[in-house]
Design an enzyme around this catalytic site. Structure first.
Site, PDB file in Angstrom:
ATOM      1  N   MET A 160      -9.421   8.038   9.846  1.00 50.82           N
ATOM      2  CA  MET A 160      -9.732   8.811   8.629  1.00 50.82           C
ATOM      3  C   MET A 160     -10.800   9.854   8.926  1.00 50.82           C
ATOM      4  SD  MET A 160      -9.808   5.454   6.173  1.00 50.82           S
ATOM      5  CE  MET A 160     -10.643   4.495   7.455  1.00 50.82           C
ATOM      6  N   ASP A 166       0.835  -1.206   0.000  1.00 44.70           N
ATOM      7  CA  ASP A 166       0.000   0.000   0.000  1.00 44.70           C
ATOM      8  C   ASP A 166       0.866   1.251   0.000  1.00 44.70           C
ATOM      9  OD1 ASP A 166      -2.413  -1.259  -0.084  1.00 44.70           O
ATOM     10  OD2 ASP A 166      -2.823  -1.132   2.063  1.00 44.70           O
ATOM     11  N   LYS A 211      -3.576   2.910  -2.452  1.00 46.97           N
ATOM     12  CA  LYS A 211      -4.849   3.613  -2.567  1.00 46.97           C
ATOM     13  C   LYS A 211      -4.864   4.740  -1.538  1.00 46.97           C
ATOM     14  CE  LYS A 211      -7.699   0.110  -1.971  1.00 46.97           C
ATOM     15  NZ  LYS A 211      -6.798  -1.046  -1.899  1.00 46.97           N
TER      16      LYS A 211
END
Length: 221
Positions: free
Chosen positions: A168, A33, A55
């Site tokens: 997040m 990642d 991503k």
């Protein structure tokens, strides 16, 4: 072939587990990642094939379907494949989708856990996630849960003394604060904002629920 889903931890090289390091050194192919530091990616075997499948919000180098296809394709070549993720694969790491895809194609797999950001952040800031007489449970949630019209169930759990960790959550900081106050939590409730946990550029900011929206603009605590 075989696929190992590995948690690389929050960023610090020395928070990588010994098992993760051993499996990484034995891998033929590493799909990593974007959030995994290069220092950890470089711990792979020298002749391993390294593929970035990162991503980030608004920028995907590979779709989830492409990642799933790559894992199966490489495993069917008889290779040892590592899917290297930041944090822990089983916490907001889409491990469930990937494991289901591997199972449906008859590919053997394992999960090597990693240190998730909430645990690393609590340790780094010396802020216990549970505290006798104050917090007896912990909720791991994502800011994306706040995009709907309905108040998430965890908002009510905050009233019972649960510690809420929001991953997040920067872009929904105001909504988070508003929703929690709406649920009945006092605006004076202590909060901490942790950014880039386990890295050299980490930031730790503390305040109250009323400050949550603007805490990210403050200087490092």
């Amino acid at each position: 072939g075989f696929v190992s889903l590995i948690g690389a931890g929050p960023g610090a090289e020395d928070l990588l587990t010994l098992r993760a390091h051993r499996v990484l050194q034995d891998a033929d192919v590493v799909l990593h990642d974007a959030l995994v530091p290069l220092e950890i990616v470089r711990m792979s075997r020298r002749d391993a094939e390294i593929i970035s499948v990162g991503k980030r919000k608004g920028c995907h180098s590979k779709s989830q379907n492409e990642i799933n296809h790559l894992m199966v394709e490489k495993a069917r070549e008889g290779l040892k494949v590592v899917r290297l993720k930041s944090g822990d694969p089983m916490i907001f790491g889409r491990a469930g989708e990937e494991l289901a895809h591997l199972r449906s194609h008859g590919v053997a797999s394992e999960v090597v856990p990693g240190v998730t950001a909430a645990l690393a952040g609590a340790a780094e800031a010396q802020l216990p996630l549970t505290l006798r007489g104050t917090a007896s449970s912990v909720i791991f949630t994502t800011g994306h849960d706040l995009n709907g019209d309905h108040l998430p169930d965890w908002a009510q759990l905050a009233l019972s003394g649960a510690t809420i960790t929001v991953y997040m959550g920067r872009t929904v900081a105001r909504r988070t604060a508003d929703r929690l106050v709406q649920a009945g939590l006092p605006s004076s409730t202590p909060v901490a904002v942790l950014e880039n946990v386990g890295r050299s550029d980490t930031r730790r900011l503390v305040g109250t629920l009323a400050d949550l929206e603007t805490l990210g603009d403050e200087k490092k605590a």
